[in-house]
Design a protein around this motif. Structure first.
Motif, PDB file in Angstrom:
ATOM      1  N   GLY A   1      -2.802  -0.994  12.258  1.00 13.75           N
ATOM      2  CA  GLY A   1      -2.965  -1.752  11.028  1.00 13.75           C
ATOM      3  C   GLY A   1      -2.120  -1.215   9.898  1.00 13.75           C
ATOM      4  O   GLY A   1      -1.672  -0.068   9.928  1.00 13.75           O
ATOM      5  N   ILE A   2      -1.912  -2.055   8.887  1.00 10.09           N
ATOM      6  CA  ILE A   2      -1.074  -1.672   7.749  1.00 10.09           C
ATOM      7  C   ILE A   2      -1.520  -2.456   6.515  1.00 10.09           C
ATOM      8  O   ILE A   2      -1.926  -3.612   6.624  1.00 10.09           O
ATOM      9  N   VAL A   3      -1.459  -1.799   5.360  1.00 15.38           N
ATOM     10  CA  VAL A   3      -1.753  -2.451   4.089  1.00 15.38           C
ATOM     11  C   VAL A   3      -0.916  -1.789   2.999  1.00 15.38           C
ATOM     12  O   VAL A   3      -0.567  -0.612   3.107  1.00 15.38           O
ATOM     13  N   ILE A   4      -0.589  -2.564   1.987  1.00 16.70           N
ATOM     14  CA  ILE A   4       0.095  -2.005   0.814  1.00 16.70           C
ATOM     15  C   ILE A   4      -0.976  -1.582  -0.177  1.00 16.70           C
ATOM     16  O   ILE A   4      -1.833  -2.382  -0.562  1.00 16.70           O
ATOM     17  N   ASP A   5      -0.926  -0.319  -0.575  1.00 21.93           N
ATOM     18  CA  ASP A   5      -1.910   0.264  -1.488  1.00 21.93           C
ATOM     19  C   ASP A   5      -1.290   0.374  -2.873  1.00 21.93           C
ATOM     20  O   ASP A   5      -0.326   1.105  -3.076  1.00 21.93           O
ATOM     21  N   ARG A   6      -1.837  -0.349  -3.830  1.00 22.95           N
ATOM     22  CA  ARG A   6      -1.336  -0.353  -5.202  1.00 22.95           C
ATOM     23  C   ARG A   6      -2.318   0.319  -6.170  1.00 22.95           C
ATOM     24  O   ARG A   6      -2.160   0.224  -7.373  1.00 22.95           O
ATOM     25  N   ARG A   7      -3.324   0.999  -5.658  1.00 21.45           N
ATOM     26  CA  ARG A   7      -4.377   1.546  -6.512  1.00 21.45           C
ATOM     27  C   ARG A   7      -3.903   2.661  -7.437  1.00 21.45           C
ATOM     28  O   ARG A   7      -4.489   2.862  -8.486  1.00 21.45           O
ATOM     29  N   THR A   8      -2.845   3.378  -7.071  1.00 21.89           N
ATOM     30  CA  THR A   8      -2.394   4.499  -7.897  1.00 21.89           C
ATOM     31  C   THR A   8      -1.284   4.118  -8.864  1.00 21.89           C
ATOM     32  O   THR A   8      -0.823   4.958  -9.622  1.00 21.89           O
ATOM     33  N   GLY A   9      -0.837   2.891  -8.840  1.00 18.87           N
ATOM     34  CA  GLY A   9       0.258   2.459  -9.704  1.00 18.87           C
ATOM     35  C   GLY A   9       1.598   2.469  -8.997  1.00 18.87           C
ATOM     36  O   GLY A   9       2.449   1.642  -9.250  1.00 18.87           O
ATOM     37  N   THR A  10       1.805   3.407  -8.096  1.00 14.76           N
ATOM     38  CA  THR A  10       3.011   3.453  -7.271  1.00 14.76           C
ATOM     39  C   THR A  10       2.641   2.930  -5.894  1.00 14.76           C
ATOM     40  O   THR A  10       1.840   3.550  -5.191  1.00 14.76           O
ATOM     41  N   PRO A  11       3.175   1.789  -5.493  1.00 12.35           N
ATOM     42  CA  PRO A  11       2.801   1.227  -4.192  1.00 12.35           C
ATOM     43  C   PRO A  11       3.166   2.165  -3.043  1.00 12.35           C
ATOM     44  O   PRO A  11       4.179   2.864  -3.085  1.00 12.35           O
ATOM     45  N   SER A  12       2.326   2.149  -2.033  1.00 12.26           N
ATOM     46  CA  SER A  12       2.589   2.894  -0.806  1.00 12.26           C
ATOM     47  C   SER A  12       2.014   2.102   0.355  1.00 12.26           C
ATOM     48  O   SER A  12       1.295   1.124   0.161  1.00 12.26           O
ATOM     49  N   LEU A  13       2.337   2.535   1.547  1.00 15.55           N
ATOM     50  CA  LEU A  13       1.843   1.884   2.762  1.00 15.55           C
ATOM     51  C   LEU A  13       0.814   2.792   3.424  1.00 15.55           C
ATOM     52  O   LEU A  13       1.085   3.975   3.649  1.00 15.55           O
ATOM     53  N   LEU A  14      -0.359   2.246   3.726  1.00  5.18           N
ATOM     54  CA  LEU A  14      -1.336   2.942   4.542  1.00  5.18           C
ATOM     55  C   LEU A  14      -1.224   2.359   5.940  1.00  5.18           C
ATOM     56  O   LEU A  14      -1.347   1.138   6.120  1.00  5.18           O
ATOM     57  N   VAL A  15      -0.966   3.232   6.917  1.00  2.00           N
ATOM     58  CA  VAL A  15      -0.771   2.800   8.294  1.00  2.00           C
ATOM     59  C   VAL A  15      -1.801   3.508   9.167  1.00  2.00           C
ATOM     60  O   VAL A  15      -1.995   4.719   9.053  1.00  2.00           O
ATOM     61  N   THR A  16      -2.456   2.747  10.011  1.00  2.00           N
ATOM     62  CA  THR A  16      -3.406   3.329  10.944  1.00  2.00           C
ATOM     63  C   THR A  16      -2.651   4.089  12.028  1.00  2.00           C
ATOM     64  O   THR A  16      -1.694   3.577  12.604  1.00  2.00           O
ATOM     65  N   ASP A  17      -3.074   5.314  12.286  1.00  2.00           N
ATOM     66  CA  ASP A  17      -2.622   6.083  13.450  1.00  2.00           C
ATOM     67  C   ASP A  17      -3.878   6.264  14.289  1.00  2.00           C
ATOM     68  O   ASP A  17      -4.570   7.275  14.216  1.00  2.00           O
TER      69      ASP A  17
END
Length: 189
Positions: free
Chosen positions: A142-158
Motif C-alpha cells: 500500500g501507499i499514501v501521500i502524507d501531508r500532515r507535517t506540511g512537507t509531503p511524503s510517501l508512506l509505503v507498506t513493507d
C-alpha cells in the motif's frame, strides 16, 4: 467515498467490478467486466472532477477511469526502464495520486518498486525494489501521500517486514515506522 457521499467498492468479480452504494447501503450502480484481478482502488480529484485508479494484479496493469467506468489511461509494465524483463513481473497493488495529478504505483506483488508517473502516464522515476537494505521493500502493498507535517511524503507498506517506510516524494528513505506483528495492507490518512 466520492464527493457525492457514495461508497465505491472494487471487486475481482467481472460480472460487476465496481459497486456504488449510498450511505445507507442501497446499491445505486455497478459497472466493469474487464478487471479479473481488481485489487486496489483509489479516488483522485482533478479540478473538481473525480477519477478512479484501479490496479489489476491478473492483467498486470493500472487504469485511470471516469466515475462511470470509461478507461482514460492504461499503465503497463515499464519494460523500457530496465527493471522488468517481462510484463508478468509487474503486479501493482495500489496507487496514490498527488495534487498535481502525478501518481505513484506500489508494485506490491511484483518487483517491489514504487513507480512515479506524471499525470499523463509518463514514467518519471522509481525507487525501492527487492533487497535487504532499508530502502528496499518486501511486499510494498500500500501507499499514501502524507501531508500532515506540511512537507509531503510517501508512506509505503513493507508488509513482510511489518513496517511503514516513509520516503520523500523523490524516493529517499526518511524513516522506518515499526509495526510489530502487523501485516498491514494500506496506510490511510
Amino acid at each position: 467515498q466520492d464527493n457525492k457521499g457514495r461508497i465505491i467498492l472494487l471487486t475481482n468479480e467481472t460480472k460487476n467490478n465496481i459497486l456504488i452504494y449510498n450511505k445507507s447501503g442501497k446499491l445505486l450502480d455497478s459497472w466493469g467486466h474487464e478487471f479479473p484481478g481488481g485489487h486496489g482502488l483509489s479516488i483522485a480529484d482533478e479540478n473538481g472532477t473525480q477519477f478512479l485508479y484501479i490496479t489489476d494484479t491478473n492483467k498486470h496493469q493500472v487504469y485511470k477511469t471516469t466515475m462511470e467506468g470509461r478507461v482514460l489511461l492504461t499503465i503497463n509494465a515499464p519494460l523500457d526502464a530496465g527493471i522488468y524483463k517481462k510484463s508478468e513481473e509487474f503486479v501493482p497493488t495500489e496507487v496514490a495520486v498527488d495534487t498535481n495529478g502525478d501518481f505513484f504505483i506500489a508494485d506490491g506483488y511484483g518487483a517491489q518498486y514504487v513507480l512515479h508517473y506524471s499525470h499523463d502516464g509518463k514514467l518519471k522515476g522509481y525507487f525501492g525494489g527487492r533487497g535487504k537494505d532499508d530502502e528496499n521493500l518486501d511486499n510494498a502493498h500500500g501507499i499514501v501521500i502524507d501531508r500532515r507535517t506540511g512537507t509531503p511524503s510517501l508512506l509505503v507498506t513493507d508488509r513482510t517486514r511489518t513496517c511503514f517506510k516513509r520516503f520523500s516524494m523523490d524516493g529517499k528513505l526518511e524513516a522506518i515506522i515499526k509495526l510489530p506483528g502487523a501485516c498491514v495492507c494500506r496506510p490511510v490518512i
